[in-house]
Design an enzyme around this catalytic site. Structure first.
Site, short mmCIF file in Angstrom:
data_model
loop_
_atom_site.label_atom_id
_atom_site.label_comp_id
_atom_site.label_asym_id
_atom_site.label_seq_id
_atom_site.Cartn_x
_atom_site.Cartn_y
_atom_site.Cartn_z
N CYS A 1 11.81 -18.98 6.84
CA CYS A 1 11.68 -20.52 7.27
C CYS A 1 11.54 -20.80 8.54
CB CYS A 1 13.27 -21.22 6.81
SG CYS A 1 13.70 -20.86 5.26
N ARG B 1 4.56 -18.85 9.24
CA ARG B 1 5.29 -17.95 8.64
C ARG B 1 5.71 -18.07 7.22
NH1 ARG B 1 9.06 -17.68 13.36
NH2 ARG B 1 10.63 -17.58 12.18
N TRP C 1 11.34 -21.62 2.97
CA TRP C 1 10.57 -20.57 2.12
C TRP C 1 11.86 -20.20 1.15
CZ3 TRP C 1 10.97 -14.92 1.78
CH2 TRP C 1 9.63 -14.50 1.10
N ASN D 1 18.03 -21.13 8.52
CA ASN D 1 17.20 -19.91 7.98
C ASN D 1 18.32 -18.92 7.66
OD1 ASN D 1 14.88 -21.34 8.48
ND2 ASN D 1 14.52 -19.89 10.51
N GLY D 2 18.22 -18.09 6.57
CA GLY D 2 18.87 -17.04 6.03
C GLY D 2 19.49 -17.13 4.90
N GLU E 1 -4.17 0.35 4.05
CA GLU E 1 -4.02 -1.02 4.64
C GLU E 1 -5.35 -1.82 4.20
OE1 GLU E 1 -2.18 -2.39 6.39
OE2 GLU E 1 -3.44 -3.96 7.56
N LYS F 1 -4.75 -5.42 2.79
CA LYS F 1 -5.12 -6.73 3.36
C LYS F 1 -5.90 -7.43 2.32
CE LYS F 1 -4.11 -7.22 6.58
NZ LYS F 1 -2.98 -6.19 6.74
N GLU G 1 -3.23 -9.21 -0.37
CA GLU G 1 -2.33 -10.26 0.18
C GLU G 1 -2.86 -11.64 0.55
OE1 GLU G 1 -0.27 -9.42 3.72
OE2 GLU G 1 -1.57 -8.19 4.66
N HIS H 1 -5.78 12.82 -10.70
CA HIS H 1 -4.51 13.04 -11.27
C HIS H 1 -4.04 11.74 -12.01
CE1 HIS H 1 -3.86 17.14 -9.06
NE2 HIS H 1 -4.47 16.19 -8.13
N LYS I 1 5.42 -14.69 7.25
CA LYS I 1 4.51 -13.79 8.44
C LYS I 1 5.86 -12.71 8.81
CE LYS I 1 2.12 -12.17 11.71
NZ LYS I 1 1.12 -11.30 11.12
C1 AGP Z 1 0.90 -7.29 6.85
O1 AGP Z 1 -0.52 -7.91 6.52
C2 AGP Z 1 1.85 -7.97 5.82
N1 AGP Z 1 1.93 -9.52 6.49
C3 AGP Z 1 3.14 -7.37 6.00
O2 AGP Z 1 3.22 -6.44 5.05
C4 AGP Z 1 3.95 -6.86 7.51
O3 AGP Z 1 3.13 -5.90 7.83
C5 AGP Z 1 5.52 -6.34 7.05
O4 AGP Z 1 5.89 -7.55 6.53
C6 AGP Z 1 6.07 -5.97 8.32
O5 AGP Z 1 6.22 -7.15 9.40
P1 AGP Z 1 6.48 -6.74 10.85
O6 AGP Z 1 5.36 -5.62 11.21
O7 AGP Z 1 6.69 -7.97 11.52
O8 AGP Z 1 7.84 -5.74 10.80
#
Ligand code: AGP
Length: 607
Positions: free
Chosen positions: A2, A27, A73, A99-100, A480, A484, A487, A503, A602
């Site tokens: 949030c 975020r 969120w 937030n939280g 990775e 990408k 997501e 396997h 984020k």
């Molecule tokens: C990466 O593209 C994602 N948004 C997510 O996996 C991110 O890397 C992960 O949440 C870790 O975030 P941080 O590096 O802020 O700890």
């Protein structure tokens, strides 16, 4: 996660808060709202995006010089207008954003309902404002302090009252909250980006502190009410960091920033055969020499960077490394001791699982060295040492520039360790730095693949299942690349160690499964060619990322994104670029919200 923005000062309240919330959109959120003190209390809130709130405010504006705003969120309670923040008490004189997660909200709610409080939502947050009301005796800060003493869980809150129109109260326990000071104005926010353009000075709050903020003064006290004196620091975020700079998306801007970030890193970090680390790097040479084991821990993209970092520490420093997913590490046996060095990696410095695993290490007196992009973040404050990746604020939810900057920083750290532990001759150090100095130009050459990657994305726009294959130091590159793509385009993609194909996963291969093979010329090149040949034999479309001039790969693959020849240990920072661009173009073709993908935040500050 949030977003919170609170403001007190002479500017137009709606503008300040809406601009601040827009800065926090990256975020991730699904509802938003604003509350203003203007004689009474005015609330405008809605499920949906900020544009909807703007439309409401256009017809039904709020005014005043004190207010709070929020992007939610959803964690507890569906995405509805009623569950959006801000929340008010029964008298509608106190408003709050949060937030939280409040872990004991059920028992608190039962007690408050029994005392006659009426609830309008199914959220955990709403219990906080009614708890404050139950303690309120004309002093908001005291009521907040007493309410907080009953809360369990994590919270960052901003509270205002129609009966105290000259002040805002803020408090945090878990999750970031930063106070910004301008000229006769203050802003409080869950992310420093929201302070840009208003504050010249900033002060990250610490857990348990309560801030009473008027137009011209900040009174900071601890949970017991004792005054705290802490210095503001100069804002280190430039306004351009929060604009797209002419790019259609923050993600695209950040992909294209990578060569410059690495170039700046090289110029700042390497001088006279030494590695220059940040002042917050507090490991003395004898402590570096004593390290017998490293445990790297992180989430998502940062975890993938950690997997690359493992190769550096093992190869250059001869230190055994394990790389753990933070959420898994915190529930493991944790069989580490004082000769273990923990390296948490985090772009935001606020990821709850990474912070929790760090706390496990601290409880066992294990030295921690954080690799971070966000100074004064929770992980920065709690780690024994920190090294910063200096990538600048990363707005796009999908991490790109932070990933390559993390890898570069881990290589720099490993080179420093190797120098101190004398596990690498000077010539080898000089050779690596020599090749590193060429990397930014090579990354720019990789960015020049953009048009061909876009053309390939158009061919792949209908595909629904992708396999990314890599080996050795590029196994993390495969993970990775898959992350990408999935997501931001919501397409299923799996990253695999190519040696695992036989396997089981090879059963997935058909003409409908594009295979993205990361096959630069390195020690495992021939094996990668075999894996791609096996996939091709089963009618898969083969998209490869390889080294320029690789004729064998060009004959085998349907498309090759060729990057300049570079030593194996630099390849993850090069191959990442076409993979980032591929994800970007597929997502754009799918009409996805590239910078704010659905369901994602984020920074994941809740577990
Ligand atoms: C990466 O593209 C994602 N948004 C997510 O996996 C991110 O890397 C992960 O949440 C870790 O975030 P941080 O590096 O802020 O700890």
């Amino acid at each position: 996660m949030c977003g919170i923005v609170g403001y007190i000062g002479p500017r137009d309240l709606s503008t300040v808060i809406l601009v601040g919330l827009e800065r926090l959109e990256y975020r991730g959120y699904d509802s938003c709202g604003i509350a203003a003190v203007n004689g009474g209390l005015t609330i405008r809130k809605t499920a949906g995006r900020l544009q909807k709130l703007k439309d409401i405010l256009a017809n039904d504006p709020v005014s005043g010089n004190l207010g709070i705003g929020h992007t939610r969120w959803a964690t507890h309670g569906k995405v509805t207008d009623e569950n959006s923040h801000p929340f008010t008490d029964c008298s509608r004189r106190i408003a709050l954003v949060h937030n939280g997660i409040i872990e004991n909200y059920r028992e608190l709610r039962e007690r408050l309902v029994a005392e006659g409080h009426q609830f309008v939502s199914s959220t955990d947050t709403e219990v906080i404002v009614h708890l404050i009301e139950s303690h309120y005796k004309k002093d908001l800060a005291t009521a907040v302090r007493k309410a907080a003493a009953e809360l369990q869980g994590s919270y960052a809150i901003a509270v205002i009252s129609a009966d105290e129109p000259d002040r805002m109260v803020a408090m945090k326990f878990g999750g970031p909250l930063i106070i910004g000071q301008g000229k006769h104005e203050f802003v409080v926010a869950s992310d420093a980006l929201a302070l840009v353009g208003i504050a010249q000075q900033m002060l990250p709050m610490h857990d348990g502190e309560i801030a009473v903020i008027t137009r011209d003064a900040l009174e900071l006290t601890d949970a017991g009410g004792q005054p705290i004196k802490r210095q503001f620091v100069t804002m280190d975020i430039k306004a351009k960091a929060v604009t797209k700079g002419g790019y259609p998306h923050f993600m695209r801007k950040e992909i294209f920033e990578q060569p410059q970030i690495i170039a700046e890193g090289i110029s700042h970090r390497f001088r006279d055969q030494r590695v220059l680390l940040d002042a917050e790097f507090l490991l003395y040479p004898d402590e570096v020499e004593k390290v017998e084991r490293i445990v790297i821990q992180a989430c998502g993209t940062s975890y993938h960077a950690g997997l690359v970092g493992r190769y550096y520490f093992e190869k250059l420093c001869r230190i055994p490394v394990s790389v753990e997913i933070s959420s898994e590490l915190r529930t493991s046996e944790f069989i580490y001791d004082s000769r273990t060095l923990m390296i948490p990696i985090s772009q935001s410095g606020e990821t709850a699982d990474t912070l929790a695993a760090l706390r496990e290490a601290r409880a066992r007196d294990i030295h921690s060295l954080a690799v971070l992009n966000t100074k004064r973040s929770s992980i920065d404050r709690e780690a024994d040492s920190s090294v910063y990746i200096h990538a600048g604020p990363e707005i796009g939810v999908a991490s790109t520039k932070a990933y390559t900057a993390q890898i570069f920083t881990l290589l720099s750290l490993a080179l420093h360790f190797a120098r101190v532990r004398k596990t690498m001759p000077d010539e080898k150090f000089d050779d690596i730095v020599h090749h590193l100095r060429h990397l930014p130009v090579q990354m720019r050459q990789a960015l020049a693949l953009d048009a061909s990657v876009k053309a390939t994305a158009e061919r792949l726009a209908e595909a629904r299942d992708f396999l990314f294959l890599g080996r050795g130091i590029n196994y993390p590159s495969a993970l990775e690349g898959a992350l990408k793509l999935k997501e931001i385009s919501y397409v299923h993609a799996t990253g695999l160690a190519a040696g695992e194909m036989k396997h089981g996963p090879i059963a997935l291969i058909s003409e409908n499964t594009p295979v993205i093979g990361i096959a630069p010329r390195d020690a495992v090149h021939e094996k990668m060619l075999s894996n791609l040949a096996e996939s091709k034999a089963r009618k898969a479309l083969i998209i490869a990322v390889g080294t320029e001039g690789d004729k064998a790969l060009e004959e085998l693959a349907d498309t090759v994104f060729s990057v300049p020849a570079a030593p194996e240990y630099l390849m993850p920072m090069l191959v990442a670029i076409p993979l980032q661009l591929l994800a970007y173009h597929v997502a754009v073709l799918h009409g996805c919200d590239v910078d704010k993908p659905r369901n994602l935040a984020k920074s994941v500050t809740v577990e």
